[in-house]
Design a protein around this motif. Structure first.
Motif, short mmCIF file in Angstrom:
data_model
loop_
_atom_site.label_atom_id
_atom_site.label_comp_id
_atom_site.label_asym_id
_atom_site.label_seq_id
_atom_site.Cartn_x
_atom_site.Cartn_y
_atom_site.Cartn_z
N ASP A 1 1.94 49.51 13.99
CA ASP A 1 1.27 50.78 13.74
C ASP A 1 0.82 50.88 12.29
OD1 ASP A 1 1.64 51.53 16.36
OD2 ASP A 1 3.55 52.55 15.95
N ASP A 2 1.30 49.97 11.44
CA ASP A 2 0.93 49.98 10.04
C ASP A 2 -0.43 49.27 9.89
OD1 ASP A 2 0.67 49.88 7.33
OD2 ASP A 2 2.72 49.22 6.94
N ALA A 3 -1.37 49.97 9.28
CA ALA A 3 -2.70 49.39 9.12
C ALA A 3 -2.72 48.29 8.07
CB ALA A 3 -3.71 50.48 8.74
N GLY A 4 -1.79 48.32 7.13
CA GLY A 4 -1.78 47.32 6.07
C GLY A 4 -1.44 45.94 6.59
N LEU A 5 -1.98 44.94 5.93
CA LEU A 5 -1.73 43.56 6.32
C LEU A 5 -0.52 42.96 5.62
CD1 LEU A 5 -2.78 41.14 7.96
CD2 LEU A 5 -4.27 40.58 6.03
N GLY A 6 -0.13 43.52 4.47
CA GLY A 6 0.93 42.92 3.67
C GLY A 6 2.26 42.89 4.37
N LYS A 7 2.69 44.02 4.98
CA LYS A 7 3.99 44.07 5.66
C LYS A 7 4.04 43.09 6.82
CE LYS A 7 4.83 48.94 4.52
NZ LYS A 7 5.09 50.30 5.05
N THR A 8 2.94 43.03 7.57
CA THR A 8 2.91 42.11 8.71
C THR A 8 3.06 40.67 8.24
OG1 THR A 8 1.52 43.62 9.98
CG2 THR A 8 1.53 41.32 10.65
N LEU A 9 2.38 40.30 7.18
CA LEU A 9 2.47 38.93 6.68
C LEU A 9 3.87 38.63 6.15
CD1 LEU A 9 -0.95 38.44 4.84
CD2 LEU A 9 -0.24 37.55 7.07
N MET A 10 4.48 39.57 5.45
CA MET A 10 5.82 39.32 4.93
C MET A 10 6.81 39.08 6.06
SD MET A 10 7.74 39.01 2.24
CE MET A 10 6.88 39.79 0.86
N MET A 11 6.76 39.92 7.10
CA MET A 11 7.66 39.74 8.24
C MET A 11 7.34 38.46 9.00
SD MET A 11 8.27 43.60 9.74
CE MET A 11 6.54 44.00 9.86
N LEU A 12 6.06 38.14 9.12
CA LEU A 12 5.66 36.92 9.82
C LEU A 12 6.18 35.69 9.11
CD1 LEU A 12 3.90 35.49 12.01
CD2 LEU A 12 2.02 35.58 10.35
N TRP A 13 6.05 35.64 7.79
CA TRP A 13 6.51 34.47 7.03
C TRP A 13 8.03 34.32 7.11
CZ3 TRP A 13 3.19 35.16 1.93
CH2 TRP A 13 1.84 34.98 2.25
#
Length: 627
Positions: free
Chosen positions: A255-267
């Motif tokens: 639900d977060d539009a930002g890409l940074g959080k998704t990338l941090m969790m993905l990595w």
């Protein structure tokens, strides 16, 4: 006078002791004063052979001492033999049960008997929490409590074969909540069955013996084994690949539009999977930024097939095939985000370093840009390096490059004085030039190699130093504070309102993302992102864009919307890649996740230990998953 016996001549005094067989008693005692009896007398008996007079107190006993009766043990005079028989019997029983356990472990539990009837209060509680305790598997995804043939209570997660994958994010989150409740319920039933009282240790400390994975549950008959119709029992693919033994699938839905959080969790998720020997898969079915391959190159192939979808579970943490997303991050990252109690700086630093190490693994494997963007980033980095290089001879020292990442939009600083606004631009630029001055001045903070450099060479190198800027606010680049700086990348730009007039002439500027009268002034906002490609800016009912289409609702985004969102993601990643590749030091605010990603891209030694990653948003260090 009769002669007397003279003993005085004997050399040794001798005493003759009558043998014990001689019976010294009065004759009358034999007959009890009745006289002698003949052998032919009717009064003859053997009493004289049985009864003997009491021995003289001065003489030894004339009969051997009476023996104490032997105490029998288990009805026999030889107790050791009975003990041996008992030990042998117990050994046979123990071997039998041990063999039964081994066979159960090898071939699975037998089909369980019918579940016992539960009290009405328990049934009511299970209906409220979504628990199921029955023989037949439910037709919807949920944890279930089961009982094996030995009466032991266990639990598993039932997902009907053929269900769409991935399930909605809120459904995964709900299943994880139910997993905690079902695990607690299984412990209670197990303790009541043994008459014991067990203290709840929390969901993270569940015993693996209480949870049955899907494959074991199918073999034991707790869950139906899918047939070939469901396509879930195939173990080999077209190229002969087998299904992975363990896996982790990360769902790019948030639900977060930002890409940074998704990338941090993905990595970090990739680092965890690699550490635990799990094959790693990325699912972009409902990702708000479109296809993963539109921004990045595909993940490294795991060398095995993805498991059947009904075997991929969001919980518990030790499931064989695990699915994770931003909605279930507490299950996957629980041990990496726990706050030390009592607070300990050493403990916190250890956790953050572990997160950093895992994120670095994921960055190296998953942050490879698509071919076109990667080629542009490499060329741009070479250009910036050439600008600060010595033009005449290679013997002269090159200049320093300091990257500056400025995040605005809906992300505000952590510092109390700027919490409701933004960090002033001059703080970024002043810090960048202070780093350059400190680097080339002959101070204790400067590198040792520069202390032997002449003042002329140091001054010339300082003049060749550059400041590279990346920001989500296009107006920042036009401010006077940033005059003389260089933009990180110019391949994809976020347009401001003034730039829209040139949209038809400059195709590198994004256009028609909300309405012709709106631009990205002020930075990246979630409402702006969710409404990209929508005809009217009022399409999103909420100010945060919560009702706008994220790709997971009944109205999936259009192809044009996904293309525009993908452009935003590509611009974001190219900005970070150029800053990390061309900069010797980076200035940013740790409140922005992009700032933390830049530290990971620089590496722990260069960013943290060498101090080349500089945070100006309070006295915080690298924060990892904390936000």
């Amino acid at each position: 006078m009769p002669p007397t016996l003279d003993l005085s001549r004997a050399s040794h005094a001798k005493v003759v002791i009558s043998p014990p067989r001689i019976n010294l008693r009065r004759a009358a005692s034999y007959n009890h004063d009745r006289g002698l009896l003949s052998s032919t007398s009717s009064r003859f008996n053997f009493n004289h052979l049985v009864f003997s007079p009491p021995p003289s107190p001065g003489l030894p006993s004339l009969s051997p001492p009476a023996k104490k009766p032997t105490r029998r043990f288990f009805g026999t005079r030889r107790p050791l033999r009975a003990v041996r028989y008992a030990i042998r019997l117990l050994s046979v029983v123990a071997v039998f049960f041990a063999a039964l356990e081994v066979l159960t472990w090898l071939f699975g539990e037998p089909v369980p008997p019918a579940s016992t009837e539960l009290p009405d209060s328990v049934k009511e509680m299970e209906l409220k929490t979504g628990m199921v305790s029955q023989n037949e598997a439910p037709d919807f995804p949920t944890p279930i409590v089961v009982t094996d043939h030995r009466g032991r209570t266990k639990w598993t997660v039932s997902i009907p074969p053929g269900s769409a994958f991935p399930l909605p994010a809120d459904q995964y989150s709900e299943i994880c909540v139910q997993c905690r409740q079902v695990a607690e319920r299984a412990r209670e039933l197990q303790s009541h069955a043994h008459g014991l009282h067990q203290v709840s240790l929390g969901f993270g400390s569940d015993s693996t013996d209480e949870f049955i994975d899907v494959q074991e549950a199918e073999r034991a008959g707790f869950l139906p084994s899918p047939g070939l119709d469901g396509g879930s029992t195939l173990k080999k693919g077209a190229e002969g690949e087998v299904v992975c033994k363990k896996s982790l699938t990360y769902v790019l839905e948030s639900d977060d539009a930002g890409l940074g959080k998704t990338l941090m969790m993905l990595w970090i998720a990739y680092g965890l999977a690699e550490e635990e020997g799990r094959a790693f898969f990325v699912d972009d079915t409902r990702w708000g930024y479109g296809k993963f391959s539109a921004i990045f190159q595909p993940p490294p192939p795991p060398g095995c097939m993805a498991p059947p979808s009904h075997e991929v579970l969001p919980c518990p943490r030790h499931a064989r095939h695990l699915v994770a997303s931003a909605a279930t991050m507490d299950v996957l990252f629980g041990s990496l985000t726990e706050n030390p109690d009592p607070p300990s700086e050493t403990r916190g630093q250890t956790l953050r370093k572990a997160q950093f190490s895992l994120a670095r693994r994921g960055y190296e494997a998953l942050a490879r840009l698509n071919d076109d963007d990667a080629a542009y980033v490499d060329d741009r980095v070479r250009q910036l390096v050439a600008v600060r290089a010595a033009p005449e001879t290679q013997d002269q020292r090159k200049g320093l490059a300091v990257g500056v990442h400025i995040r605005r939009g809906d992300q505000h600083p952590l510092a109390s004085q700027y919490r409701h606004s933004y960090m002033p631009l001059n703080l970024f630029i002043d810090t960048a030039y202070e780093i350059i001055d400190s680097y080339f001045n002959h101070t204790a903070n400067g590198p040792l190699s520069l202390r032997t450099t002449s003042d002329e060479d140091a001054a010339a190198a300082r003049e060749r130093s550059i400041v590279v800027v990346a920001s989500d606010d296009p107006v920042v680049y036009e401010s006077s504070e940033l005059s003389g700086t260089r933009r990180a990348q110019e391949r994809i730009k976020l347009a401001s309102k003034e730039n829209l007039e040139q949209a038809t002439r400059d195709k590198s500027i994004m256009r028609k993302f909300v309405d012709e009268s709106f631009g990205w002034e002020g930075g990246f906002f979630a409402a702006m992102f969710w409404n990209l490609g929508v005809a009217s800016p009022h399409a999103g009912d909420g100010a945060d864009g919560s009702s706008a289409s994220t790709g997971s609702g009944d109205h999936p985004p259009s192809a044009e919307t996904l293309r525009l969102r993908s452009l935003v993601g590509r611009a974001y990643m190219m900005d970070l890649a150029v800053l990390a590749g061309a900069s010797d030091a980076i200035v940013c605010t740790v409140s922005a996740v992009g700032c933390r990603l830049l530290a990971v891209m620089m590496g722990w030694e260069g960013a943290i230990e060498a101090g080349n990653w500089v945070n100006i948003d309070g006295g915080y260090g690298w924060m990892g998953l904390e936000w």
